[in-house]
Design an enzyme around this catalytic site. Structure first.
Site, PDB file in Angstrom:
ATOM      1  N   ASP A   5       9.670   2.773   2.227  1.00 33.37           N
ATOM      2  CA  ASP A   5       8.037   3.945   2.686  1.00 33.37           C
ATOM      3  C   ASP A   5       8.206   3.638   3.713  1.00 33.37           C
ATOM      4  O   ASP A   5       7.151   2.467   4.179  1.00 33.37           O
ATOM      5  CB  ASP A   5       6.988   3.436   1.391  1.00 33.37           C
ATOM      6  CG  ASP A   5       5.670   4.075   1.608  1.00 33.37           C
ATOM      7  OD1 ASP A   5       5.499   4.384   2.926  1.00 33.37           O
ATOM      8  OD2 ASP A   5       4.592   3.819   0.839  1.00 33.37           O
TER       9      ASP A   5
ATOM     10  N   LYS B 275       2.228  10.740   7.264  1.00 32.41           N
ATOM     11  CA  LYS B 275       1.572  10.489   8.631  1.00 32.41           C
ATOM     12  C   LYS B 275       2.291  11.200   9.946  1.00 32.41           C
ATOM     13  O   LYS B 275       1.683  12.452  10.041  1.00 32.41           O
ATOM     14  CB  LYS B 275       1.676   9.057   8.531  1.00 32.41           C
ATOM     15  CG  LYS B 275       0.346   8.158   7.711  1.00 32.41           C
ATOM     16  CD  LYS B 275      -0.024   7.039   7.771  1.00 32.41           C
ATOM     17  CE  LYS B 275      -1.190   6.828   6.673  1.00 32.41           C
ATOM     18  NZ  LYS B 275      -1.137   5.765   6.293  1.00 32.41           N
TER      19      LYS B 275
ATOM     20  N   PHE C 139       1.458  -1.293  -0.007  1.00 34.52           N
ATOM     21  CA  PHE C 139      -0.426  -0.137   0.135  1.00 34.52           C
ATOM     22  C   PHE C 139       1.113   1.139  -0.315  1.00 34.52           C
ATOM     23  O   PHE C 139       1.972   1.330   0.707  1.00 34.52           O
ATOM     24  CB  PHE C 139      -1.069   0.229   1.269  1.00 34.52           C
ATOM     25  CG  PHE C 139      -2.009   1.285   1.524  1.00 34.52           C
ATOM     26  CD1 PHE C 139      -2.749   1.686   0.590  1.00 34.52           C
ATOM     27  CD2 PHE C 139      -1.325   2.225   1.514  1.00 34.52           C
ATOM     28  CE1 PHE C 139      -3.664   2.439   0.403  1.00 34.52           C
ATOM     29  CE2 PHE C 139      -2.603   3.997   1.465  1.00 34.52           C
ATOM     30  CZ  PHE C 139      -3.451   3.221   1.115  1.00 34.52           C
TER      31      PHE C 139
HETATM   32  C1  LIG Z   1      -0.654   5.992   4.367  1.00 38.74           C
HETATM   33  C2  LIG Z   1      -0.036   5.286   3.720  1.00 38.74           C
HETATM   34  C3  LIG Z   1       0.742   6.057   2.251  1.00 38.74           C
HETATM   35  C4  LIG Z   1      -0.678   6.932   1.989  1.00 38.74           C
HETATM   36  O1  LIG Z   1      -0.308   8.284   2.442  1.00 38.74           O
HETATM   37  P1  LIG Z   1      -1.760   9.876   2.849  1.00 38.74           P
HETATM   38  O2  LIG Z   1      -1.605  10.605   3.573  1.00 38.74           O
HETATM   39  O3  LIG Z   1      -2.707   8.631   2.478  1.00 38.74           O
HETATM   40  O4  LIG Z   1      -1.510   9.993   1.154  1.00 38.74           O
HETATM   41  C5  LIG Z   1       1.283   5.909   1.499  1.00 38.74           C
HETATM   42  N1  LIG Z   1       2.240   4.593   2.343  1.00 38.74           N
HETATM   43  C6  LIG Z   1       1.844   3.652   3.401  1.00 38.74           C
HETATM   44  C7  LIG Z   1       3.453   2.839   3.619  1.00 38.74           C
HETATM   45  C8  LIG Z   1       0.876   4.717   3.732  1.00 38.74           C
HETATM   46  O5  LIG Z   1       0.362   3.319   5.472  1.00 38.74           O
END
Ligand SMILES: *Cc1c(COP(=O)(O)O)cnc(C)c1O
Length: 398
Positions: free
Chosen positions: A225, A254, A140
């Site tokens: 990520d 986040k 994700f």
């Molecule tokens: C939440 C998340 C995203 C996307 O972040 P947004 O601020 O919602 O665009 C990308 N990578 C990971 C691992 C996430 O948990």
């Protein structure tokens, strides 16, 4: 208005791309939130880990209001007194050379993809438009059309195509598959060091170290990520620190926003980041003084309040206590730090129903993928609050 009236009005006017629990919040403090009827709940989701420092953390509040009295969003057409300081702090904490500020996680992922491809053409001499990025199954990385194009989940991508390629997926945690997938046209491997939305999925021990070695041997960038695993969540400042010194690229978001504002960043070594020149990439709001003031304060809080250490210690306690629960519903318990997934047996009960029952007890959790209950309280949670929550989790699961 009653709870149902608020919910009905949302249903009437909003895109139906979320299915929230039937609770209407209007107030928060620390680890707690209140609904419009005055009921109090312990927040065990923390806005998908965006709210690690606790709701309306006093220091975040002050950083925000102080900055609002100074300078708002002047754009990157001008320098500001805040951006360099935030970038320096973030680079020192992560061990990366340079950063590029964005707002949402998805934008920072897009930034990483652009940087990786350019690096591939300019430093690895990959033929024009041939650069490939390897990704993990179950990934994700956000919701843009490019990002959902390399998701393995139909829910995220169905009927949003065409997707133009440039990505190849390998099974998560599978070293051999990664080796096989690499070609001279591979510029990067983009992955979460531990998968969040997929259901708090832990790779085999030693995997990330091996991944780094393979990437180095093949001149492939390792881009992690850590939008969700980032500052403190897994019991290290960053999840990669469980196994390696540093990746070539790092994506954060986040929790960087202190639970009040979108703040994200792509960080990289100098060779990678230097592929950008003026005009090649940007963001109107990215790196604005408000974002920087909040991001800086979030990092200071992480250090001053030893949030990483708290996450490691309380997380170990949470996991140990959860494993003692004797429940017909539990298939597996996994996680790192204050970031735990309870795998539920779907033949017996749905994770959604469990979350609804926990809500009745005053505990807010959210299911992921129908079979997993994710526990991710604020890192500021006290042991007493954790014990209170465990009591209810025990009740519901047993
Ligand atoms: C939440 C998340 C995203 C996307 O972040 P947004 O601020 O919602 O665009 C990308 N990578 C990971 C691992 C996430 O948990």
């Amino acid at each position: 208005m009653k709870t149902q009236d608020y919910i009905d009005r949302e249903s009437r006017y909003l895109a139906y791309n979320y299915h929230p629990l039937p609770v209407v919040l209007n107030r928060a403090e620390g680890c707690w939130v209140w609904d419009v009827d005055g009921n109090k709940y312990l927040d065990f989701l923390s806005a998908y880990s965006a709210m690690s420092a606790g709701h309306l953390n006093k220091r975040i509040q002050k950083a925000l209001t102080d900055q609002l009295g100074q300078l708002g969003v002047p754009s990157r057409a001008f320098h500001t007194d805040k951006l360099g300081a935030f970038a320096e702090k973030l680079c020192l904490l992560t061990g990366m050379d340079k950063m590029c500020p964005m707002n949402t996680g998805a934008e920072a992922v897009e930034t990483a993809i652009k940087a990786a491809r350019r690096w591939g053409y300019r430093h690895k001499n990959i033929p024009e438009n041939k650069a490939k990025i390897i990704v993990s199954s179950g990934n994700f990385h956000g919701r843009t059309t490019m990002i959902v194009g390399f998701s393995s989940d139909d829910l995220y991508k169905q009927d949003f195509g065409p997707f133009d390629g440039g990505f190849e997926s390998v099974p998560y945690g599978d070293i051999e598959a990664l080796k096989q997938a690499i070609t001279p046209e591979t510029c990067a491997y983009l992955t979460e060091p531990m998968q969040g939305e997929s259901g708090i999925v832990m790779p085999p021990k030693g995997w990330l170290k091996q991944v780094q070695d393979i990437c180095k041997d093949n001149n492939v960038l390792l881009i992690l990520d850590e939008v969700q695993t980032g500052p403190g969540r897994t019991g290290k400042d960053f999840a990669f620190q469980h196994e390696i010194d540093s990746p070539d690229g790092l994506i954060l978001g986040k929790a960087l926003g202190g639970g009040v504002y979108p703040v994200s960043a792509f960080l990289a070594n100098a060779e990678v980041m230097d592929v950008f020149e003026p005009g090649s990439h940007g963001s109107t709001f990215g790196g604005n003084p408000i974002a920087c003031a909040i991001g800086s304060e979030a990092l200071d809080i992480l250090k001053d309040e030893k949030l990483t250490q708290r996450s490691a210690e309380l997380g170990a306690y949470l996991k140990a206590e959860l494993s003692k629960i004797d429940s017909p519903y539990i298939k597996d318990i996994r996680g790192a730090g204050l970031w735990v997934g309870i795998d539920i047996d779907p033949d017996k009960i749905s994770a959604r129903l469990l979350c609804e029952q926990l809500k009745e007890k005053g505990l807010l959790c959210k299911e992921t993928h129908e079979t997993i209950v994710r526990l991710a309280p604020p890192l500021t949670i006290t042991k007493e609050e954790l014990e209170w929550a465990l009591g209810h989790i025990r009740d519901v699961l047993e």
